[in-house]
Write an enzyme that holds these catalytic residues in place. Structure first.
Site, PDB file in Angstrom:
ATOM      1  N   ASP A  30      -1.541  -1.294  -1.914  1.00 38.58           N
ATOM      2  CA  ASP A  30      -1.872  -1.689  -3.276  1.00 38.58           C
ATOM      3  C   ASP A  30      -3.007  -2.695  -3.218  1.00 38.58           C
ATOM      4  O   ASP A  30      -2.884  -3.734  -2.567  1.00 38.58           O
ATOM      5  CB  ASP A  30      -0.645  -2.309  -3.957  1.00 38.58           C
ATOM      6  CG  ASP A  30      -0.526  -1.927  -5.422  1.00 38.58           C
ATOM      7  OD1 ASP A  30      -1.552  -2.026  -6.116  1.00 38.58           O
ATOM      8  OD2 ASP A  30       0.566  -1.537  -5.860  1.00 38.58           O
TER       9      ASP A  30
ATOM     10  N   ASP B 232      -4.920  -1.615  -8.549  1.00 40.44           N
ATOM     11  CA  ASP B 232      -4.265  -2.167  -9.722  1.00 40.44           C
ATOM     12  C   ASP B 232      -5.278  -2.456 -10.831  1.00 40.44           C
ATOM     13  O   ASP B 232      -6.304  -3.096 -10.588  1.00 40.44           O
ATOM     14  CB  ASP B 232      -3.538  -3.454  -9.312  1.00 40.44           C
ATOM     15  CG  ASP B 232      -2.684  -4.029 -10.421  1.00 40.44           C
ATOM     16  OD1 ASP B 232      -1.738  -3.355 -10.836  1.00 40.44           O
ATOM     17  OD2 ASP B 232      -2.976  -5.158 -10.853  1.00 40.44           O
TER      18      ASP B 232
ATOM     19  N   GLU C  30      -5.551   2.638 -11.110  1.00 41.74           N
ATOM     20  CA  GLU C  30      -4.723   2.456 -12.303  1.00 41.74           C
ATOM     21  C   GLU C  30      -5.651   2.061 -13.447  1.00 41.74           C
ATOM     22  O   GLU C  30      -6.343   1.053 -13.378  1.00 41.74           O
ATOM     23  CB  GLU C  30      -3.678   1.360 -12.071  1.00 41.74           C
ATOM     24  CG  GLU C  30      -2.750   1.204 -13.267  1.00 41.74           C
ATOM     25  CD  GLU C  30      -1.941  -0.079 -13.217  1.00 41.74           C
ATOM     26  OE1 GLU C  30      -0.833  -0.091 -13.793  1.00 41.74           O
ATOM     27  OE2 GLU C  30      -2.411  -1.076 -12.637  1.00 41.74           O
TER      28      GLU C  30
ATOM     29  N   HIS D 122       6.968   1.376 -10.710  1.00 41.85           N
ATOM     30  CA  HIS D 122       7.556   0.032 -10.790  1.00 41.85           C
ATOM     31  C   HIS D 122       7.329  -0.638 -12.142  1.00 41.85           C
ATOM     32  O   HIS D 122       7.954  -1.661 -12.432  1.00 41.85           O
ATOM     33  CB  HIS D 122       6.960  -0.842  -9.683  1.00 41.85           C
ATOM     34  CG  HIS D 122       5.485  -1.072  -9.855  1.00 41.85           C
ATOM     35  ND1 HIS D 122       4.570  -0.062  -9.709  1.00 41.85           N
ATOM     36  CD2 HIS D 122       4.779  -2.178 -10.185  1.00 41.85           C
ATOM     37  CE1 HIS D 122       3.350  -0.539  -9.939  1.00 41.85           C
ATOM     38  NE2 HIS D 122       3.454  -1.820 -10.228  1.00 41.85           N
ATOM     39  N   ASP D 123       6.431  -0.074 -12.966  1.00 45.38           N
ATOM     40  CA  ASP D 123       6.128  -0.653 -14.281  1.00 45.38           C
ATOM     41  C   ASP D 123       6.712   0.154 -15.436  1.00 45.38           C
ATOM     42  O   ASP D 123       6.462  -0.176 -16.597  1.00 45.38           O
ATOM     43  CB  ASP D 123       4.606  -0.735 -14.488  1.00 45.38           C
ATOM     44  CG  ASP D 123       3.969  -1.895 -13.745  1.00 45.38           C
ATOM     45  OD1 ASP D 123       4.684  -2.877 -13.458  1.00 45.38           O
ATOM     46  OD2 ASP D 123       2.766  -1.819 -13.451  1.00 45.38           O
TER      47      ASP D 123
END
Length: 557
Positions: free
Chosen positions: A99, A200, A257, A333-334
Site C-alpha cells: 500500500d 491510496d 484508489e 477494509h473501507d
C-alpha cells in the site's frame, strides 16, 4: 499476453494485517502470522496479496498515517520478518503488492516535524501551508473524516491542509523535492522485490490551482472536498512522471484508489498508451446508496437497488473495454462486508448469497479482489453501542451529526454505522471456533464478530460445498479462460430489478451469467438449455428456473 500484463489474469487477495493472524499473543495481527497463512491463500488460488500499510505509524488511522516509510510498525514485526514473508510468498508463487500512501503523511513524520518549525524551514514546502483568510481557514473545504480540512498552527500562524484526519497532513506535490522523495521510497520497496503498489487516494495529489472554495449543500458546514480536489490539473503529469522515473523500470502491478473518478478519467490514467497505472479502484457501485440528506452522505441503511448496481458496473465494463482495465471488488477494509451489503447475511441464505455475489463479480472483465474473510462469507458485525466502534471516520461522524449538529438521533446513527462503518470489515479473521476465533492467544485488539463459532475458515475447509471451495472454482475458471479475462461485456435486461444477467463474448464463444439477487423463486429464459453449465451455486440445474440467490454460468460455443 505481454509480460507486463500478468496482472490481467491475476486474482488479488487483500490482507488487513492488524486483523489477519497474530503470532505472538499480543492481540495484534502481524507479519509472521500472515507468513504462517500463506499456504491458505495459495490454496484459494490467489496470485497476489495486497497488504494494507505495515509502515511505522502512530495509528491514528490504522496505518494510513505513516511516520517512517522505510521501517516496519513494531506491532507487525521487523524488516527481517517482512523479507521472510516476501521470500516465502515468492517461493509459493505469490506476489506482494504494498500500500503506497503518499497523498499525506503522519504529523509525526520527520518531514512534517521539520516543516512546522518555521516558515523558512527547508521542509516547509513539503506540505500545504496557507495564511488565514479574514481570521479563519483559507477556504471552506471539509475533511473526508468530517470537520474542517485545515488546522491552525499557533507557532507559525498558518493553517496546514489535511483532507483526512488532522494527524494526516497533505503533501505538496507541486514541490519536485516531494515527488523525488516518493520515487525514492517506491524504489526502496521495489528493489526489495515487492511486486507492485495499491496507491491510496492517489487522485487527490494534485490540488486545484488557488485552492478555491467548493460548493456547499444547504445546511452543510463545509464543502464536499471530493467534488473539489479529485482528479486535479496535474494528476496525469505526476502519474506519468512516476511511471517514467520508477514504474517503467520494473515489471509490477499498480492500482490507484480514485474516489470520484469517472470512466473517462480512468481511461486517461490506465489507458494502454497513457503510461501511468494499470487500473483504478472506482467507487461508483459502493456509493450508490446514499442518505437523502446530503449532509449525511454515505451514512444510511438503504439497500442498493439492483437496477442502479447493474447500470454502474456495466458502465465501467463497457467504457473501459479495449481502452483501460477494471478492478473488480465488492468490499475492502473501507467498505462493509459483501454479503451483508449486497446480498443477505440471514443464516438461511448467507452461503448461497455469498456464492452468487462472487460469481457475478468474478465473471466480469477486470482483475478481481477478494477481501480477507469474503471467501468464507464473513458478515457485518452489527454493533449496537458506540463504545464498540474503533474507526475514526465512524466516531467523528457520530459526534458531528448526533452530538454537535443534532441532525440525526443516536439510535438512527447507530443503525447507519451498523450498516456502513468501516469497522465491519476490520473485525479479526475468523479461523476456527476456538477462543478468539484462532486469531490470537491474547486479548484481540478489536472485538471479534461473535458469529465466528458458526463462520470460520476451519469449517469452510472441511466442507466441500463451502464458499471457500466455490471461490476456488471461480478463480480456477478465470485462470483457464481467456473468454473470462478478455471477453467484452453485454448487459441483459437492464431494468430487471431482481436478476443480474450479462454475456461475455470472445473469439466466437459466449459466456452467460445469471444471478438472482432475491430470495424468491423466479424464471428467466436466455436459451441456457442450449449451452453448457460451467458453474452454479446449486448442486443441480433447473434450466430457466432461478431459486433464491441462485447464480449460474453457461458457455455457448
Amino acid at each position: 499476453m505481454a509480460q507486463n500484463d500478468w496482472w490481467k489474469k491475476s486474482v488479488v487477495y487483500q490482507v488487513y494485517p492488524r486483523s489477519y493472524q497474530d503470532s505472538n499473543g499480543d492481540g495484534v495481527g502481524d507479519i509472521p502470522g500472515l507468513t504462517s497463512r500463506l499456504e491458505y491463500i495459495k490454496d484459494l488460488g490467489a496470485d497476489v496479496i495486497w497488504l494494507n500499510p505495515i509502515y511505522k505509524s502512530p495509528d491514528k488511522d490504522n496505518g494510513y498515517d505513516i511516520s517512517d516509510y522505510r521501517n516496519i510498525q513494531a506491532d507487525y514485526g521487523t524488516m527481517d520478518d517482512f523479507e521472510k514473508l516476501l521470500q516465502r510468498a515468492h517461493v509459493l508463487g505469490l506476489k506482494i503488492m504494498m500500500d503506497l500512501v503518499v497523498n499525506h503523511t503522519s504529523d509525526q513524520n520527520k518531514w512534517f516535524q521539520e516543516s512546522k518549525k518555521s516558515k523558512d524551514n527547508p521542509y516547509r514546502d513539503y506540505y500545504v501551508w496557507r495564511d488565514p483568510v479574514d481570521g479563519h481557514a483559507p477556504n471552506n473545504w471539509g475533511s473526508y473524516f468530517n470537520g474542517p480540512a485545515w488546522k491552525f498552527d499557533e507557532e507559525t500562524g498558518q493553517y496546514y491542509l489535511h483532507l483526512f484526519a488532522d494527524g494526516q497532513p497533505d503533501l505538496n506535490w507541486e514541490n519536485p523535492k516531494v515527488r523525488d522523495e516518493v520515487w525514492d521510497i517506491m524504489r526502496f520497496w521495489l528493489d526489495k522485490g515487492v511486486d507492485g503498489f495499491r496507491m491510496d487516494v492517489i487522485n487527490l495529489i494534485s490540488k486545484p490551482s488557488g485552492l478555491p472554495d467548493g460548493p456547499q449543500a444547504p445546511g452543510e458546514r463545509y464543502a464536499n472536498v471530493a467534488k473539489v480536489v479529485a482528479d486535479g490539473p496535474r494528476l496525469n503529469e505526476f502519474l506519468q512522471e512516476m511511471n517514467k522515473k520508477v514504474l517503467s523500470k520494473y515489471d509490477v502491478m499498480t492500482v490507484g484508489e480514485m474516489p470520484g473518478s469517472t470512466p473517462e478519467d480512468a481511461i486517461k490514467y490506465t489507458g494502454l498508451d497513457s503510461h501511468e497505472l494499470n487500473m483504478v479502484f472506482q467507487f461508483d457501485h459502493v456509493d450508490l446508496a446514499s442518505n437523502p440528506d446530503e449532509r449525511l452522505s454515505k451514512w444510511n441503511d438503504e439497500p442498493v437497488k439492483l437496477v442502479d448496481l447493474k447500470k454502474s458496473l456495466s458502465k465501467w465494463e463497457t467504457s473501459l473495454d479495449g481502452k483501460g482495465w477494471n478492478s473488480l471488488y465488492w468490499n475492502n477494509h473501507d467498505q462493509p462486508r459483501t454479503v451483508s451489503r449486497f446480498g443477505t447475511d440471514e443464516p438461511k441464505y448467507r452461503v448461497r448469497a455469498a456464492k452468487m455475489l462472487g460469481t457475478t463479480l468474478h465473471m466480469m472483465q477486470g482483475t478481481p479482489y477478494v477481501y480477507e474473510g469474503e471467501e468464507i462469507g464473513m458478515t457485518n458485525v452489527h454493533y449496537t453501542k458506540l463504545s464498540q466502534y474503533e474507526d475514526l471516520e465512524s466516531l467523528n461522524a457520530y459526534h458531528e451529526f448526533v452530538d454537535e449538529e443534532k441532525i440525526v438521533d443516536k439510535d438512527t446513527m447507530l443503525k447507519y454505522l451498523s450498516h456502513m462503518s468501516r469497522d465491519n470489515a476490520r473485525t479479526p479473521m475468523q479461523w476456527d471456533n476456538s477462543e478468539n476465533g484462532g486469531f490470537t492467544s491474547g486479548k484481540p485488539w478489536f472485538e471479534l464478530n461473535p458469529n465466528y463459532d458458526m463462520i470460520n475458515a476451519r469449517d469452510s475447509l472441511s466442507d466441500k460445498n463451502s464458499i471457500f471451495y466455490y471461490y476456488k472454482k471461480l478463480i480456477d475458471l478465470r485462470h483457464k479462460s481467456d473468454l473470462i479475462v478478455y471477453g467484452d461485456y453485454e448487459l441483459l435486461d437492464p431494468n430487471d430489478d431482481k436478476v443480474f444477467a450479462y454475456k461475455r463474448h470472445y473469439n466466437g464463444e459466449t459466456l452467460l451469467v445469471i444471478s438472482n439477487f432475491t430470495d424468491q423463486n423466479l424464471s428467466r429464459d436466455y436459451k441456457q438449455n442450449e449451452a453448457k453449465l460451467l458453474i452454479s451455486n446449486y448442486e443441480d440445474d433447473e434450466d430457466t428456473k432461478l431459486r433464491a440467490y441462485e447464480s449460474k454460468v453457461y458457455l455457448f460455443k
